[in-house]
Scaffold this active site. Structure first.
Site, PDB file in Angstrom:
ATOM      1  N   HIS A   1      -0.416   5.224  -0.714  1.00 19.69           N
ATOM      2  CA  HIS A   1      -1.535   6.125  -0.431  1.00 19.69           C
ATOM      3  C   HIS A   1      -0.969   7.546  -0.378  1.00 19.69           C
ATOM      4  O   HIS A   1       0.186   7.733   0.006  1.00 19.69           O
ATOM      5  CB  HIS A   1      -2.121   5.726   0.931  1.00 19.69           C
ATOM      6  CG  HIS A   1      -3.386   6.423   1.300  1.00 19.69           C
ATOM      7  ND1 HIS A   1      -3.397   7.690   1.833  1.00 19.69           N
ATOM      8  CD2 HIS A   1      -4.685   6.026   1.234  1.00 19.69           C
ATOM      9  CE1 HIS A   1      -4.654   8.041   2.081  1.00 19.69           C
ATOM     10  NE2 HIS A   1      -5.452   7.057   1.720  1.00 19.69           N
ATOM     11  N   LYS A   9     -10.195   2.014  11.302  1.00 21.45           N
ATOM     12  CA  LYS A   9     -10.237   0.857  10.401  1.00 21.45           C
ATOM     13  C   LYS A   9     -10.221  -0.460  11.177  1.00 21.45           C
ATOM     14  O   LYS A   9     -10.213  -1.537  10.607  1.00 21.45           O
ATOM     15  CB  LYS A   9      -9.045   0.902   9.435  1.00 21.45           C
ATOM     16  CG  LYS A   9      -9.086   2.088   8.468  1.00 21.45           C
ATOM     17  CD  LYS A   9      -8.000   1.973   7.439  1.00 21.45           C
ATOM     18  CE  LYS A   9      -7.690   3.275   6.727  1.00 21.45           C
ATOM     19  NZ  LYS A   9      -8.689   3.720   5.774  1.00 21.45           N
ATOM     20  N   CYS A  62      -7.521   7.330  -2.981  1.00 25.54           N
ATOM     21  CA  CYS A  62      -6.394   8.171  -2.526  1.00 25.54           C
ATOM     22  C   CYS A  62      -5.046   7.604  -2.971  1.00 25.54           C
ATOM     23  O   CYS A  62      -4.041   7.730  -2.253  1.00 25.54           O
ATOM     24  CB  CYS A  62      -6.413   8.379  -1.015  1.00 25.54           C
ATOM     25  SG  CYS A  62      -7.882   9.185  -0.414  1.00 25.54           S
ATOM     26  N   GLN A  74      -3.685  -0.720   6.536  1.00 25.57           N
ATOM     27  CA  GLN A  74      -4.478  -1.870   6.060  1.00 25.57           C
ATOM     28  C   GLN A  74      -3.951  -3.208   6.571  1.00 25.57           C
ATOM     29  O   GLN A  74      -4.497  -4.259   6.209  1.00 25.57           O
ATOM     30  CB  GLN A  74      -4.506  -1.894   4.517  1.00 25.57           C
ATOM     31  CG  GLN A  74      -5.088  -0.643   3.883  1.00 25.57           C
ATOM     32  CD  GLN A  74      -6.585  -0.456   4.155  1.00 25.57           C
ATOM     33  OE1 GLN A  74      -7.267  -1.345   4.681  1.00 25.57           O
ATOM     34  NE2 GLN A  74      -7.110   0.706   3.802  1.00 25.57           N
ATOM     35  N   ASP A  91       3.524   1.833   6.670  1.00 25.84           N
ATOM     36  CA  ASP A  91       2.149   2.315   6.722  1.00 25.84           C
ATOM     37  C   ASP A  91       1.291   1.071   6.977  1.00 25.84           C
ATOM     38  O   ASP A  91       1.069   0.258   6.077  1.00 25.84           O
ATOM     39  CB  ASP A  91       1.813   2.986   5.388  1.00 25.84           C
ATOM     40  CG  ASP A  91       0.336   3.316   5.261  1.00 25.84           C
ATOM     41  OD1 ASP A  91      -0.459   2.878   6.125  1.00 25.84           O
ATOM     42  OD2 ASP A  91      -0.035   3.999   4.284  1.00 25.84           O
TER      43      ASP A  91
HETATM   44  N1  C6P Z   1      -7.390   4.524   3.075  1.00 25.68           N
HETATM   45  C1  C6P Z   1      -9.293   3.793   1.776  1.00 25.68           C
HETATM   46  O1  C6P Z   1     -10.490   3.799   1.493  1.00 25.68           O
HETATM   47  P1  C6P Z   1      -6.351   7.749   7.486  1.00 25.68           P
HETATM   48  O2  C6P Z   1      -7.300   8.438   6.559  1.00 25.68           O
HETATM   49  O3  C6P Z   1      -5.278   8.661   7.963  1.00 25.68           O
HETATM   50  O4  C6P Z   1      -7.046   7.001   8.556  1.00 25.68           O
HETATM   51  O5  C6P Z   1      -5.644   6.606   6.612  1.00 25.68           O
HETATM   52  C2  C6P Z   1      -4.891   6.959   5.501  1.00 25.68           C
HETATM   53  C3  C6P Z   1      -4.397   5.746   4.793  1.00 25.68           C
HETATM   54  C4  C6P Z   1      -3.038   5.517   4.744  1.00 25.68           C
HETATM   55  N2  C6P Z   1      -2.540   4.417   4.160  1.00 25.68           N
HETATM   56  C5  C6P Z   1      -3.337   3.496   3.612  1.00 25.68           C
HETATM   57  C6  C6P Z   1      -2.725   2.283   2.994  1.00 25.68           C
HETATM   58  C7  C6P Z   1      -4.715   3.670   3.622  1.00 25.68           C
HETATM   59  O6  C6P Z   1      -5.482   2.736   3.063  1.00 25.68           O
HETATM   60  C8  C6P Z   1      -5.260   4.820   4.198  1.00 25.68           C
HETATM   61  C9  C6P Z   1      -6.733   5.073   4.179  1.00 25.68           C
HETATM   62  C10 C6P Z   1      -8.826   4.612   2.968  1.00 25.68           C
HETATM   63  O7  C6P Z   1      -8.484   3.128   1.151  1.00 25.68           O
HETATM   64  C11 C6P Z   1      -9.335   6.011   2.901  1.00 25.68           C
HETATM   65  S1  C6P Z   1      -8.634   6.934   1.572  1.00 25.68           S
END
Ligand code: C6P
Length: 410
Positions: A122, A225, A365, A202, A199
């Site tokens: 990401h 999430k 992203c 997910q 990270d």
């Molecule tokens: N992915 C998706 O629709 P934030 O925005 O900081 O809460 O999470 C960022 C992020 C980082 N790593 C991974 C693997 C992610 O999936 C995400 C967030 C969302 O896939 C929004 S782009």
């Protein structure tokens, strides 16, 4: 017994309609819905004990502080952090990674050193490292993915070298859905003396995650999430690493003593929580963790593997639909990213929305990996505890309708 139909009753939003159709919410990887228990926790906070934490001797402040620190303990227990001080509350995964890229990398990465990520990261786990590499004269290296969309462990020994200072990879890909072989990756990182960061955006909401078993030095995840509000997330860090790190942000609460020309730092975790923290949403994260614990994370994972397997089987019957990621549902999380013939994913997303079905479309992203696969955008259905096989059936039927509609339109 794990019963998604009963679970749904806790989520008020799932009772609404969209374009006159019952809402089918399949965009959980972007953000999850919130149960009544979490919403009620927020209401109670504002109605009963809203007050700044760690700063007052009055009853409200002490009640708020007690609840805030209880939430930290719950988050620590959830990921098996040996100590609550290893949990730093931040806004989200993105901020957690930026904290490490700023506070840790500043003093630990030098010219010619290497930072290793994977090619399916990401942007949040790529762009901060681009800056570190540019500022420090370090090299940003990529672990490749297999054709199945899993980080390729055969590349570990060549990509991760004694010059590597940090390996930071996505635990579960938000594009391929792969559960990456992170223990092997972490072992190799530690073998060369590098730190290992995950990270967990997910993974933490969807499966048991044990930082001691995974042996990671950092783990980042987002509350929104996993049923909590947006604006609260966690950076877990190994205490021995955290103790040696300089603060990320400077200001109130992270200091012990301040003079006009210098200051000394507070103990962990306060050293990394400058300014008034988002204590209300942290308490709500605690409620979300209670909710998930009551379901049981093994059961959550099992449900999503079954739903994923059901979806993969149904998608396989659609000739024009190609699914990314591992074929085996046990090697993946409950999300299915796909292309549907020549239909642009945004057109498909709009078509499905008119059926009441929410999926995500775009590059999620993860632009460089989409580019590598020769794709501009994809569609993605992502599941959580309240989703059912019936909803997968509705998605598949609507996909068939879309394929017929757009074939006719062209
Ligand atoms: N992915 C998706 O629709 P934030 O925005 O900081 O809460 O999470 C960022 C992020 C980082 N790593 C991974 C693997 C992610 O999936 C995400 C967030 C969302 O896939 C929004 S782009």
């Amino acid at each position: 017994m794990f019963d998604p139909k009963a679970i749904r009753k806790d989520f008020p939003i799932l009772a609404r309609t969209v374009h006159g159709k019952p809402l089918v919410y399949l965009d959980n990887a972007a953000t999850s819905q919130k149960p009544r228990q979490v919403i009620q926790t927020l209401v109670e906070c504002y109605e009963m004990y809203n007050s700044n934490v760690h700063r007052g001797v009055h009853t409200l402040s002490m009640e708020a502080t007690e609840r805030y620190e209880t939430a930290r303990q719950k988050a620590a227990d959830f990921i098996k952090s040996p100590a609550p001080e290893g949990v730093i509350f931040v806004r989200n995964t993105t901020e957690a990674i930026n904290l490490v890229a700023s506070a840790w990398a500043t003093d630990n990465v030098g010219r010619g050193d290497e930072i290793v990520v994977s090619e399916m990261e990401h942007h949040s786990n790529l762009v901060p490292w681009q800056k570190v590499a540019a500022q420090k004269g370090a090299h940003l290296k990529l672990l490749p993915a297999t054709d199945d969309g899993v980080i390729d462990v055969t590349a570990l020994d060549t990509v991760i070298t004694p010059r590597t200072k940090l390996v930071s990879v996505v635990h579960v890909s938000n594009v391929t859905g792969a559960v990456n072989p992170v223990k092997e990756i972490g072992r190799r990182a530690h073998q060369v003396g590098a730190l290992f960061m995950l990270d967990g955006a997910q993974s933490v909401p969807h499966m048991p995650v044990d930082v001691q078993d995974l042996d990671c030095d950092f783990l980042a995840f987002s509350g929104h999430k996993m049923m909590a509000p947006p604006g609260i997330g966690v950076l877990y860090a190994r205490l021995s690493v955290l103790e040696k790190m300089e603060p990320f942000l400077r200001g109130g609460e992270m200091v012990r003593e301040v003079w006009y020309d210098h200051a000394t730092w507070n103990d962990l975790p306060n050293k990394f929580e400058a300014g008034t923290p988002n204590f209300t949403d942290a308490v709500a994260l605690g409620a979300a963790i209670d909710y998930l614990n009551a379901l049981g994370m093994d059961a959550v994972r099992q449900h999503e593997v079954e739903l994923g397997a059901y979806a993969l089987k149904a998608f396989a019957q659609l000739e024009e639909v190609d699914v990314l990621g591992p074929k085996d549902a046990r090697q993946r999380a409950g999300l299915v990213t796909f292309t549907a013939g020549d239909i642009h994913p945004h057109d498909l997303g709009t078509f499905l929305d008119h059926e009441g079905i929410a999926i995500r479309t775009g590059h999620h992203c993860v632009m460089p990996y989409h580019r590598k696969l020769g794709l501009v955008a994809t569609g993605r259905a992502s599941f959580y505890v309240y989703n059912t096989n019936d909803e997968v059936d509705l998605l598949v039927q609507s996909l068939k309708n879309a394929l017929a509609y757009f074939a006719h339109a062209s």
